[in-house]
Design an enzyme around this catalytic site. Structure first.
Site, mmCIF file in Angstrom:
data_model
loop_
_atom_site.group_PDB
_atom_site.id
_atom_site.type_symbol
_atom_site.label_atom_id
_atom_site.label_comp_id
_atom_site.label_asym_id
_atom_site.label_seq_id
_atom_site.Cartn_x
_atom_site.Cartn_y
_atom_site.Cartn_z
ATOM 1 C CG ASP B 92 -0.254 0.247 2.511
ATOM 2 O OD1 ASP B 92 0.979 0.425 2.523
ATOM 3 O OD2 ASP B 92 -0.934 0.288 3.542
ATOM 4 C CG ASP B 271 -5.618 -5.817 1.790
ATOM 5 O OD1 ASP B 271 -6.285 -5.106 1.000
ATOM 6 O OD2 ASP B 271 -5.275 -5.412 2.907
#
Lengths: 376, 376
Positions: B92, B271
């Site tokens: 991320d 996720d």
């Protein structure tokens, strides 16, 4: 249980042997990973077998009695089935907690009242109860209920305590004879030598417990803060008396050097929380010496943890990664360090055995003791 | 990176495909275990491969930037070598921390100032810096730097934030084009749709980011407290706009039911920390429903955790043992629960893929959603 003595080292009292139990064979000298509450902390059962090559593990009666408790262990069919481990198990008797919970217990001739470290509930252990509980747990080797004295210890206290431990031993043996295993396999009782750091008491204790003629014998009350030299002196004196044809277990010992020195004195079995507890704290025992993973020096060392030792964790993960995990308090750091340290301990006793069998244990031991205790 | 679309489900928007990266192939739909600081908590790297069958894992830029830091990651040769993982990694961008560290950050058009959750040190992230850091980490898929808005969110705030996220995306794309990977393999950038729970903003955002024509697209700013129905509505609207020939990643989602419902809407990648975090807390997702291992009912249940799921931990360890480990706070409890839950999540997306390929996904999905969310 059957002990076969294979070889004496010509330069020391070290011996190689095998112990046969109903859960399989143990090659001695051996180190037993500690699984206090039915788990060797941070290690899967298959890792004990496949990576660490453990042949027997230890459980603590006191902890297992409190959690999960006897009802659950009996319903599971004993400790092996409960935890998913089909090799041998040894349980202590709760005697060590007589020492470690000193503030929270009361000793009488009949037995000991403990206050649980979890919720303060009072429990009562006697020699008979300690045996009954160990029957319920179902370990292959069960320990006599004893008082582990502190260090330093007043001579009078040590003598009286030792004599009580001997009387408790008689009660343990009687209880063992009157009962049998609950799960269809045999259980052996090991008596425990006490006597603090007094040579005459230790010799007397070794003679007394030998006479009970059990399958093996243990030395307790050491590694409780006394200098290493005193521990070795006591161990040496006791080993000269304990029968050669039975395994000898030095309880709660110790550093890698302690283990090698004690093997040289005739000890066959060891247990200690050090490889797992110190591992969780970032201290690694390696073939080259001791590594403190919190040390800055490892932060960008991208070599494997310990190539020479071999095995997955010690060759797959790097020092820099392990340092990162330990300093970041990641669980995986505890897992890697625990498996590594236990693999090292088992490797060490297997190397010792190899050198006993090949007849060069003493020279190998002297060089190893120097090497493995170096701080890297 | 290359996405191959293999099959559409006739009864829904579900699709099966493959993503090819320089670190190997990913079969979609896929769940990515979260390895925040370079470790999927309580799980060994070999367990991710052998037991869980993970094909890609996720790392957090913000956490890796603080610890171990870029210098150490670069010296190791990037995240794969540092952690010992040779399959794909996605990072991320730190955008989620713009949301989760709301009390400890300041946003301007240029970028965001964070206060470290570890020691309070101030750090500055901009779109350019977020890309540079992800180049240093070396993930296969890197995420655009965005603002993840909270729920509920004022429409004006959501609109302005989304527009800034789009301007930040342009800066991210420019930085990606001006730079290249440091470790000899390719990195792909995924833009992120924002727009809170406003359909028109979401559609606008989906159109805008699609025009950047990157290798895949993501949906952020969901699973932040909004009702599941709103999440599905937004996901559905966005999936209708995002191009079919590129993978779609729904960030931070979710429960097993959320995942199946979102696959039906056209999502390919997921996720979530839920399988590991809830696992450590004793919550197990199984093929029969949800088990809270702290519940008394498991205390003497000596069946394997979840025979139907298969695999070592779910068949070797019993429910009573796992309950004991979790209630005794033994690390092994966290290890078993984490591996089990992740194995279940990967099993679930593989089953979904199988049913997409065989053309009966929708009916299978409807029956599974009911079953797996039952509280046992």
């Amino acid at each position: 249980m059957k002990y076969n003595q294979l070889h004496f080292d010509p330069g020391s009292k070290a011996r190689a042997g095998t112990i046969e139990t109903d859960h399989g064979k143990i090659e001695t000298p051996i180190f037993m990973p500690v699984g206090t509450a039915g788990s060797v902390k941070a290690v899967h059962q298959r890792e004990l077998v496949d990576d660490i090559k453990a042949e027997i593990i230890l459980g603590n009666t006191y902890h297992l009695y409190l959690r999960p408790g006897m009802n659950i262990l009996e319903k599971a069919g004993g400790i092996h089935k409960f935890i998913g481990w089909d090799k041998p198990v040894l349980t202590d008797s709760g005697g060590y907690q007589v020492y470690s919970l000193a503030e929270n217990r009361k000793i009488t001739e009949n037995g000991v009242t403990f206050k649980s470290h979890i919720d303060g509930t009072k429990y009562y252990f006697s020699p008979e109860i300690a045996i009954d509980i160990q029957r319920q747990i179902g370990a292959d080797i069960v320990m006599a209920f004893d008082e582990c004295t502190p260090y330093p210890c007043d001579r009078n206290y040590a003598k009286n305590s030792m004599e009580m431990t001997h009387r408790w031993l008689a009660r343990c043996c009687k209880r063992m004879d009157e009962t049998s295993g609950l799960y269809g396999y045999n259980q052996s009782l090991f008596p425990i030598v006490q006597g603090s750091t007094f040579s005459d008491l230790r010799r007397k204790s070794a003679e007394t417990i030998s006479d009970f003629n059990q399958d093996g014998n243990a030395i307790g009350g050491l590694s409780v803060g006394e200098p290493a030299d005193e521990m070795y002196t006591m161990t040496e004196e006791v080993c000269q008396i304990l029968p050669d044809n039975k395994p000898r277990y030095l309880m709660g010992v110790g550093t890698p050097a302690n283990i090698l020195e004690s093997i040289a004195l005739g000890i066959d079995m060891f247990d200690c929380v050090m490889p797992t507890r110190n591992g969780r704290n970032g201290m690694l025992f390696t073939t080259e010496g001791i590594m403190n993973m919190r040390n800055e020096k490892w932060k960008d060392d991208n070599l494997p943890i310990n190539s020479e030792l071999g095995g997955y964790v010690s060759t797959h993960y790097t020092r820099s990664y392990l340092r990162h995990l330990i300093t970041s308090k990641e669980i995986l750091g505890a897992q890697i360090a625990s498996i590594h340290n236990l693999t090292f301990y088992l490797w060490l006793v297997k190397q010792a055995r190899k050198h006993i069998l090949s007849g060069d244990f003493s020279t190998w031991k002297d060089s190893m003791v120097k090497k493995i205790m170096i701080k890297l």
